[in-house]
Design a protein around this motif. Structure first.
Motif, PDB file in Angstrom:
ATOM      1  N   TRP A  96      17.440  -7.536  41.411  1.00 40.38           N
ATOM      2  CA  TRP A  96      18.654  -6.797  41.054  1.00 40.38           C
ATOM      3  C   TRP A  96      19.827  -7.132  41.960  1.00 40.38           C
ATOM      4  O   TRP A  96      20.984  -7.006  41.550  1.00 40.38           O
ATOM      5  CB  TRP A  96      18.374  -5.295  41.041  1.00 40.38           C
ATOM      6  CG  TRP A  96      17.493  -4.925  39.884  1.00 40.38           C
ATOM      7  CD1 TRP A  96      16.157  -4.639  39.915  1.00 40.38           C
ATOM      8  CD2 TRP A  96      17.876  -4.845  38.515  1.00 40.38           C
ATOM      9  NE1 TRP A  96      15.682  -4.387  38.654  1.00 40.38           N
ATOM     10  CE2 TRP A  96      16.727  -4.502  37.765  1.00 40.38           C
ATOM     11  CE3 TRP A  96      19.085  -5.018  37.838  1.00 40.38           C
ATOM     12  CZ2 TRP A  96      16.738  -4.330  36.380  1.00 40.38           C
ATOM     13  CZ3 TRP A  96      19.113  -4.850  36.466  1.00 40.38           C
ATOM     14  CH2 TRP A  96      17.950  -4.511  35.748  1.00 40.38           C
ATOM     15  N   LEU A  97      19.533  -7.588  43.164  1.00 44.56           N
ATOM     16  CA  LEU A  97      20.625  -8.074  44.020  1.00 44.56           C
ATOM     17  C   LEU A  97      21.238  -9.330  43.394  1.00 44.56           C
ATOM     18  O   LEU A  97      22.460  -9.518  43.407  1.00 44.56           O
ATOM     19  CB  LEU A  97      20.128  -8.377  45.426  1.00 44.56           C
ATOM     20  CG  LEU A  97      19.453  -7.236  46.204  1.00 44.56           C
ATOM     21  CD1 LEU A  97      19.218  -7.659  47.653  1.00 44.56           C
ATOM     22  CD2 LEU A  97      20.246  -5.950  46.137  1.00 44.56           C
ATOM     23  N   SER A  98      20.388 -10.175  42.841  1.00 41.24           N
ATOM     24  CA  SER A  98      20.879 -11.371  42.143  1.00 41.24           C
ATOM     25  C   SER A  98      21.653 -10.992  40.885  1.00 41.24           C
ATOM     26  O   SER A  98      22.692 -11.590  40.571  1.00 41.24           O
ATOM     27  CB  SER A  98      19.707 -12.284  41.770  1.00 41.24           C
ATOM     28  OG  SER A  98      19.060 -12.767  42.920  1.00 41.24           O
ATOM     29  N   THR A  99      21.158  -9.999  40.158  1.00 40.74           N
ATOM     30  CA  THR A  99      21.853  -9.527  38.960  1.00 40.74           C
ATOM     31  C   THR A  99      23.237  -8.985  39.313  1.00 40.74           C
ATOM     32  O   THR A  99      24.216  -9.191  38.585  1.00 40.74           O
ATOM     33  CB  THR A  99      21.022  -8.432  38.263  1.00 40.74           C
ATOM     34  OG1 THR A  99      19.739  -8.972  37.924  1.00 40.74           O
ATOM     35  CG2 THR A  99      21.702  -7.932  37.006  1.00 40.74           C
ATOM     36  N   THR A 100      23.323  -8.303  40.444  1.00 41.05           N
ATOM     37  CA  THR A 100      24.603  -7.771  40.910  1.00 41.05           C
ATOM     38  C   THR A 100      25.609  -8.893  41.153  1.00 41.05           C
ATOM     39  O   THR A 100      26.782  -8.790  40.778  1.00 41.05           O
ATOM     40  CB  THR A 100      24.396  -6.975  42.214  1.00 41.05           C
ATOM     41  OG1 THR A 100      23.535  -5.873  41.954  1.00 41.05           O
ATOM     42  CG2 THR A 100      25.711  -6.468  42.751  1.00 41.05           C
ATOM     43  N   PHE A 133      26.365  -7.282  27.492  1.00 42.58           N
ATOM     44  CA  PHE A 133      25.003  -7.787  27.692  1.00 42.58           C
ATOM     45  C   PHE A 133      24.302  -7.029  28.813  1.00 42.58           C
ATOM     46  O   PHE A 133      23.193  -6.505  28.628  1.00 42.58           O
ATOM     47  CB  PHE A 133      25.037  -9.282  28.018  1.00 42.58           C
ATOM     48  CG  PHE A 133      23.683  -9.826  28.409  1.00 42.58           C
ATOM     49  CD1 PHE A 133      22.749 -10.155  27.441  1.00 42.58           C
ATOM     50  CD2 PHE A 133      23.343 -10.004  29.743  1.00 42.58           C
ATOM     51  CE1 PHE A 133      21.490 -10.642  27.795  1.00 42.58           C
ATOM     52  CE2 PHE A 133      22.095 -10.487  30.109  1.00 42.58           C
ATOM     53  CZ  PHE A 133      21.169 -10.813  29.134  1.00 42.58           C
ATOM     54  N   ILE A 134      24.921  -6.939  29.991  1.00 40.22           N
ATOM     55  CA  ILE A 134      24.223  -6.330  31.126  1.00 40.22           C
ATOM     56  C   ILE A 134      24.071  -4.824  30.926  1.00 40.22           C
ATOM     57  O   ILE A 134      23.049  -4.243  31.301  1.00 40.22           O
ATOM     58  CB  ILE A 134      24.927  -6.653  32.467  1.00 40.22           C
ATOM     59  CG1 ILE A 134      24.067  -6.166  33.641  1.00 40.22           C
ATOM     60  CG2 ILE A 134      26.326  -6.060  32.538  1.00 40.22           C
ATOM     61  CD1 ILE A 134      22.646  -6.708  33.678  1.00 40.22           C
ATOM     62  N   LEU A 135      25.050  -4.175  30.287  1.00 37.91           N
ATOM     63  CA  LEU A 135      24.913  -2.744  30.044  1.00 37.91           C
ATOM     64  C   LEU A 135      23.798  -2.454  29.052  1.00 37.91           C
ATOM     65  O   LEU A 135      23.061  -1.473  29.198  1.00 37.91           O
ATOM     66  CB  LEU A 135      26.240  -2.165  29.551  1.00 37.91           C
ATOM     67  CG  LEU A 135      27.319  -2.032  30.629  1.00 37.91           C
ATOM     68  CD1 LEU A 135      28.685  -1.761  29.997  1.00 37.91           C
ATOM     69  CD2 LEU A 135      26.970  -0.928  31.623  1.00 37.91           C
ATOM     70  N   THR A 136      23.656  -3.317  28.054  1.00 38.20           N
ATOM     71  CA  THR A 136      22.554  -3.164  27.100  1.00 38.20           C
ATOM     72  C   THR A 136      21.214  -3.374  27.795  1.00 38.20           C
ATOM     73  O   THR A 136      20.252  -2.617  27.579  1.00 38.20           O
ATOM     74  CB  THR A 136      22.707  -4.163  25.938  1.00 38.20           C
ATOM     75  OG1 THR A 136      23.939  -3.908  25.258  1.00 38.20           O
ATOM     76  CG2 THR A 136      21.551  -4.036  24.949  1.00 38.20           C
ATOM     77  N   GLN A 137      21.137  -4.384  28.643  1.00 38.17           N
ATOM     78  CA  GLN A 137      19.906  -4.644  29.395  1.00 38.17           C
ATOM     79  C   GLN A 137      19.555  -3.467  30.293  1.00 38.17           C
ATOM     80  O   GLN A 137      18.383  -3.047  30.365  1.00 38.17           O
ATOM     81  CB  GLN A 137      20.052  -5.921  30.221  1.00 38.17           C
ATOM     82  CG  GLN A 137      20.207  -7.199  29.413  1.00 38.17           C
ATOM     83  CD  GLN A 137      19.018  -7.464  28.516  1.00 38.17           C
ATOM     84  OE1 GLN A 137      17.864  -7.348  28.928  1.00 38.17           O
ATOM     85  NE2 GLN A 137      19.288  -7.808  27.265  1.00 38.17           N
ATOM     86  N   LEU A 138      20.555  -2.948  30.993  1.00 40.62           N
ATOM     87  CA  LEU A 138      20.318  -1.803  31.876  1.00 40.62           C
ATOM     88  C   LEU A 138      19.874  -0.583  31.076  1.00 40.62           C
ATOM     89  O   LEU A 138      18.933   0.129  31.477  1.00 40.62           O
ATOM     90  CB  LEU A 138      21.593  -1.465  32.650  1.00 40.62           C
ATOM     91  CG  LEU A 138      21.873  -2.256  33.927  1.00 40.62           C
ATOM     92  CD1 LEU A 138      23.268  -1.941  34.443  1.00 40.62           C
ATOM     93  CD2 LEU A 138      20.836  -1.955  35.000  1.00 40.62           C
TER      94      LEU A 138
END
Length: 205
Positions: A96-100, A133-138
């Motif tokens: 998740w640090l990488s995702t950030t 995309f990232i909000l849907t994934q989260l």
């Protein structure tokens, strides 16, 4: 005493401030006025040649980069709770640090920069697509769990939280992502939570 160099409207500065607060650590806040170019002055560049905030100074240790600061604070002061050493557990948090630094930065963080700081060099359409995309994934990831990993708050949550919670600064509606909204409120109720401009601190009952 720990010193944290940062800018009050910087989500990355805020995540370091938030981590210090939830750990109950005393520190000195040193404002670096990005709008006045203070981060490009020789005295600051001597501490961080990258010319970026946040910057943490703890005794003889000088650390740049928000994610690196979270790792340091978690291991130095937070023990196993915030960043475990066991291989799989650590890997799940670090993911998740990488995702950030990837999807969150390319999405909600960039859209906020476009609207709040008039960063017109940003491709808004692409950043909005990345945000969706990232909000849907989260939202999907949080459908059946309270925290991003390990069933408890970790630096994964602290790292991802600021620019997701600040989505409104970028005119992004979070209502289509109810699990994300619930998670945001859960983070806001952590002991020691502090807010920033755009992120209100809950009123105590």
């Amino acid at each position: 005493m720990i010193k944290l160099y940062g800018y009050e409207l910087s989500g990355n500065s805020y995540k370091a401030k938030l981590m210090l607060s939830v750990l109950g650590l005393d520190y000195e806040w040193v404002k670096v006025d990005l709008m006045a170019g203070a981060h490009k002055q020789p005295d600051f560049l001597a501490l961080n040649p990258f010319g970026q905030v946040p910057l943490l100074v703890d005794g003889d240790i000088v650390l740049a980069d928000a994610q690196a600061i979270l790792v340091y604070l978690a291991r130095q002061y937070g023990g196993e709770s915030w960043l475990p050493l066991e291989a799989e557990a650590m890997s799940r948090v670090v993911r998740w640090l990488s995702t950030t630094a990837g999807e969150v930065r390319q999405g909600p963080e960039s859209v906020r920069l476009y609207h709040l700081f008039k960063a017109t060099s940003i491709n808004l359409e692409r950043s909005l697509q990345k945000s969706e995309f990232i909000l849907t994934q989260l939202n999907n990831h949080l459908a059946n769990q309270e925290w991003l990993e390990l069933g408890r708050p970790t630096i994964a949550d602290i790292a991802v939280f600021p620019y997701i919670a600040l989505a409104g600064d970028g005119k992004i509606d979070l209502n289509p992502y109810p699990n994300v909204l619930t998670w945001i409120n859960r983070v806001k109720n952590l002991p020691g939570f502090v807010g920033m401009s755009g992120i209100e601190t809950p009123i105590a009952a």
